[in-house]
Design a protein around this motif. Sequence first.
Motif, PDB file in Angstrom:
ATOM      1  N   VAL A 184      -8.707   3.154  -5.541  1.00  0.00           N
ATOM      2  CA  VAL A 184     -10.028   2.890  -4.977  1.00  0.00           C
ATOM      3  C   VAL A 184     -11.100   3.604  -5.793  1.00  0.00           C
ATOM      4  N   ILE A 219      -7.379  -1.095   0.859  1.00  0.00           N
ATOM      5  CA  ILE A 219      -6.151  -0.351   0.590  1.00  0.00           C
ATOM      6  C   ILE A 219      -4.973  -1.276   0.839  1.00  0.00           C
ATOM      7  N   CYS A 262     -13.517  -2.315  -0.956  1.00  0.00           N
ATOM      8  CA  CYS A 262     -12.207  -1.924  -1.489  1.00  0.00           C
ATOM      9  C   CYS A 262     -11.191  -1.942  -0.359  1.00  0.00           C
ATOM     10  N   LEU A 307     -12.064  10.741  -3.579  1.00  0.00           N
ATOM     11  CA  LEU A 307     -13.319   9.985  -3.662  1.00  0.00           C
ATOM     12  C   LEU A 307     -14.515  10.922  -3.751  1.00  0.00           C
ATOM     13  N   VAL A 328      -5.604   5.770  -3.005  1.00  0.00           N
ATOM     14  CA  VAL A 328      -6.982   6.272  -2.996  1.00  0.00           C
ATOM     15  C   VAL A 328      -7.498   6.443  -4.427  1.00  0.00           C
ATOM     16  N   LEU A 349     -14.149   1.857  -7.839  1.00  0.00           N
ATOM     17  CA  LEU A 349     -15.547   2.197  -7.559  1.00  0.00           C
ATOM     18  C   LEU A 349     -16.255   2.703  -8.814  1.00  0.00           C
ATOM     19  N   VAL A 377     -19.850   5.538   0.787  1.00  0.00           N
ATOM     20  CA  VAL A 377     -18.729   4.663   1.118  1.00  0.00           C
ATOM     21  C   VAL A 377     -18.425   4.786   2.611  1.00  0.00           C
ATOM     22  N   LEU A 399     -14.520   0.918   2.436  1.00  0.00           N
ATOM     23  CA  LEU A 399     -13.089   1.081   2.236  1.00  0.00           C
ATOM     24  C   LEU A 399     -12.378   0.666   3.517  1.00  0.00           C
ATOM     25  N   THR A 400     -11.533  -0.364   3.420  1.00  0.00           N
ATOM     26  CA  THR A 400     -10.852  -0.888   4.599  1.00  0.00           C
ATOM     27  C   THR A 400      -9.407  -1.210   4.216  1.00  0.00           C
ATOM     28  N   ARG A 401      -8.675  -1.810   5.138  1.00  0.00           N
ATOM     29  CA  ARG A 401      -7.351  -2.349   4.827  1.00  0.00           C
ATOM     30  C   ARG A 401      -7.228  -3.713   5.481  1.00  0.00           C
ATOM     31  N   VAL A 451     -15.804   4.469   5.297  1.00  0.00           N
ATOM     32  CA  VAL A 451     -14.344   4.518   5.297  1.00  0.00           C
ATOM     33  C   VAL A 451     -13.834   4.105   6.672  1.00  0.00           C
TER      34      VAL A 451
END
Length: 311
Positions: free
Chosen positions: A292, A74, A72, A19, A289, A296, A5, A50-52, A7
Amino acid sequence: MTKTVLVLVESVNEYLPILEDSGFRLILAPTPAMRAEAVATRGGEIDAVLTRGPLGLTAEEIGALPGVGIICVIGAGYEQVDLLAAEARGITVTNGAGVNAPSVADHAMALLLALVRDIPQADASVRRGEWRKVTRPSFANKRIGILGLGSVGMAIARRASGFDMQVNYHSRSPRQDVDFHYCATPLALATESDFLIVATPGGGATRHLIDKAAIDALGPQGFVVNIARASVIDTEAMIDALQHGRLAGAALDVFDDEPQVPDALKSLNNVVLTPHVAGLSPEASRDTVQMVANNLLAFYAGKPVLTPVHS
C-alpha cells in the motif's frame, strides 16, 4: 504537503506505522459508525482510502470524498469497491494481489488436511476422554482441483504437488507456463477432482461458479475448501449436499454475510470453519501494508502504481 489516508481496515494496525513513516497522515475508521462519521465530517481532508474487498467503498462514499485520488485495497479481492464510480472520477484503484498468497495457501492446505483427516473431531473426542478411531482418506495420488490459478492458486498447487497429488485447474484461460491439467469449465474441474479448492476472486463474474451441478459432480466422497469468496459457491446447495451425504465435507474461511455464519453450517460435523483469517500472518500483514505504501508513494510521485485494478 502531507496526504491523508482514511483507513477502513481493522486487521493491520500493528503495521500502519509503515504508512506514517512514509509520510502519510491516517484517519482510523475501522467500525461502521467511525467510518460514517469520518466520511460525513472529514471527507474534505481525505486524499486516499485504505480498505479491503468485503468492506469496499460505495459510490455514495466516493461522492462524499471530493479529494480522493486513489483507493488501495488490502488483499486481492475488491468486490465491494464501486469501480465504475471510481473510474468516472478518475480515481486510481490498487489491490494487494499476490502479497499474502503464501499465507492464504498455507491456510488452504491446513483446512484441507484438517477436514479430510477429521482433525477437529478427533481432537474433540480425545478431550472428551474418548478414543475414537475413524479411517480417513490419504492424499497421495488424489486429484486436487484448483479454481483460479493466480498467485494464490499457484502457491496451493506447489504445496499440493508436495503431497503427491495430481493438480487440475480451471481459470479464464489455460496457462502456458504450467504442466497442470486444465479443465475447460468449473463443472469439468469438479468432475475430475477429489478435493476442490476455491481460489478465484469474488464478484459478479464468478458468482456461483460452483453450483449444485458442480457440487454433485464432486460427489459423496468429495471435499471442498473455500479461502476466496463465499459468493463463488452456492451456499444453500452446498449445505443441502453436506446434510444429505452428497458431499463429504467442506472447510470454509469465507461466508456470504460475514461475520454471520449460517447455523446449518455450525451444526454440521463434516465442516471446518475459520473466521476469514487465511491471509493473516505477520509476514503477510507487513508486506501488504508495505505494498500500500509503495502504491501511494508511486501515485503521488506521478509514477505508475504497482498493482492497478481496472473495471
